[in-house]
Design a protein around this motif. Structure first.
Motif, PDB file in Angstrom:
ATOM      1  N   TYR A  18      37.043  -9.812 -37.621  1.00 38.84           N
ATOM      2  CA  TYR A  18      36.666  -8.480 -37.151  1.00 38.84           C
ATOM      3  C   TYR A  18      37.878  -7.658 -36.722  1.00 38.84           C
ATOM      4  CZ  TYR A  18      31.603  -9.145 -37.318  1.00 38.84           C
ATOM      5  OH  TYR A  18      30.307  -9.311 -37.754  1.00 38.84           O
ATOM      6  N   SER A  39      30.058 -14.191 -43.841  1.00 44.21           N
ATOM      7  CA  SER A  39      29.805 -14.804 -42.543  1.00 44.21           C
ATOM      8  C   SER A  39      28.922 -16.028 -42.715  1.00 44.21           C
ATOM      9  CB  SER A  39      29.116 -13.793 -41.614  1.00 44.21           C
ATOM     10  OG  SER A  39      28.644 -14.425 -40.435  1.00 44.21           O
ATOM     11  N   GLU A 100      28.863  -5.794 -34.783  1.00 44.42           N
ATOM     12  CA  GLU A 100      27.643  -5.944 -35.574  1.00 44.42           C
ATOM     13  C   GLU A 100      26.710  -4.745 -35.473  1.00 44.42           C
ATOM     14  OE1 GLU A 100      26.131  -9.618 -34.076  1.00 44.42           O
ATOM     15  OE2 GLU A 100      27.749 -10.818 -34.963  1.00 44.42           O
TER      16      GLU A 100
END
Length: 380
Positions: A18, A39, A100
């Motif tokens: 990230y 992921s 997210e």
């Protein structure tokens, strides 16, 4: 089986993956790149800390900061302000919720696929990533997948820990003081200390951390030590455990590489971004991701700012002592904090110190274990 081509593929939706995406998003051509994020879908339950004199690019995610640092051992204790540094904490749920629920939604050029990577190959400069969801192709791959190296380092310790997020029935914590090391816990067969981050006068994260060659303890062993420590340090205080976290970080002198087996660029722990003798990695990973993103944007080769030179030498010496003589840990750290300003210690651990500063710091440590270890490593 579907095939899709991307400019960039990032394997791993964690701290390094990230942070790299965030830095890539700052580049001028970002919106024109097709990006894939792979992921495994396994939630990570952990938090990160770092110290700095300036703001981190993700400063808006910092949950709490402290201006003072405390050190405690059985025969010495002190608290010092560490300006111009501040010590920062980012909660894991804050970090992942931002990426997210906000970042990914704001960047529609990122496709997220939850899958497991089976293999990665490189043919004529194009990567093929075989996963349980299909085959994906990309011009560049960055991966935070950490594999046990076939030839591990000579010194291989583990920093393992378990922490309690607690609430007390009355105010006991100093909000501006973070306790980085409290050695007033049994040492047993490892270097063990408590770590206290107060969020309010009645709330804190209290962790039991160990440096050892053994694997992580059973939760009951950490919990017994945490219970004893809290009763000793805050007698008569009722404690409610609201959440827990547990983790394990490699402490090794293994010579990491910049590239994986297929030529992919490695990130985070896989690239050796964990400081071997402290376990701190968040800021080192951030710096690395910034230069990787700039290198991709400009077409320049990526450099590799992991620990090298004299700092790698210092790390090897301490790792050797903590492996062979863990009983010396308390004495070494007590000498360090007793005779050196906490600000200079942070600068040294950040690898920003001068040779003169390092000579003064080292001269104040107990010389026998370091001299013995130096001779052993020279022979090796």
């Amino acid at each position: 089986m579907s095939e899709t081509t991307y400019d960039i593929a990032v394997v791993g939706a964690g701290c390094a993956g990230y942070q790299l995406l965030y830095q890539l998003a700052q580049q001028p051509a970002w919106s024109s790149w097709r990006v894939l994020l792979l992921s495994d879908g396994i939630p990570l339950q952990r938090s990160w800390c770092f110290w700095a004199t300036d703001n981190h690019p993700l400063q808006h995610l910092v949950t709490k900061s402290w201006t003072d640092i405390e050190f405690q051992s059985p025969d010495f204790g002190q608290t010092q302000a560490v300006a111009p540094y501040s010590y920062h904490y980012i909660a894991g749920d804050t970090f992942f919720r931002y990426f997210e629920d906000v970042f990914l939604l704001q960047n529609s050029n990122i496709q997220v696929v939850t899958t497991n990577v089976c293999s990665l190959t490189n043919t004529s400069g194009q990567f093929a990533i075989t996963t349980t969801a299909g085959v994906f192709r990309a011009s560049q791959v960055y991966s935070s997948r950490h594999e046990t190296p076939p030839n591990p380092g000579y010194w291989n310790l583990s920093q393992h820990f378990r922490g309690w997020f607690i609430r007390t029935d009355r105010p006991v914590f100093q909000e501006q003081v973070a306790t980085l090391m409290d050695f007033r816990v049994p040492q047993q067969d490892a270097v063990q200390f408590a770590y206290v981050l107060p969020f309010s006068p009645t709330q804190a994260l209290v962790e039991l951390t160990a440096f050892s060659s053994a694997t992580a303890y059973a939760p009951a062993r950490y919990d017994a030590m945490l219970t004893s420590y809290l009763a000793q340090r805050y007698p008569g205080v009722a404690v409610t455990v609201e959440a827990t976290e547990q983790g394990q970080i490699p402490m090794t002198d293994h010579s990491f590489t910049r590239f994986g087996r297929a030529g992919e660029l490695l990130l985070g722990t896989a690239a050796g971004m964990v400081k071997p003798t402290t376990g701190y990695a968040f800021r080192r990973i951030g710096r690395d991701c910034a230069q990787l993103a700039h290198a991709f944007s400009t077409g320049n080769p990526a450099h590799w700012p992991t620990t090298t030179g004299r700092f790698r030498f210092y790390d090897r010496l301490l790792l050797g002592i903590l492996t062979e003589q863990p009983e010396m840990g308390v004495d070494i750290f007590t000498h360090l904090y007793r005779h050196t300003s906490f600000t200079n210690i942070l600068r040294f651990l950040d690898e920003d110190s001068s040779l003169f500063d390092e000579a003064r710091l080292i001269s104040r440590l107990p010389y026998t274990p370091f001299l013995t270890q130096l001779i052993r490593q020279w022979k090796h």
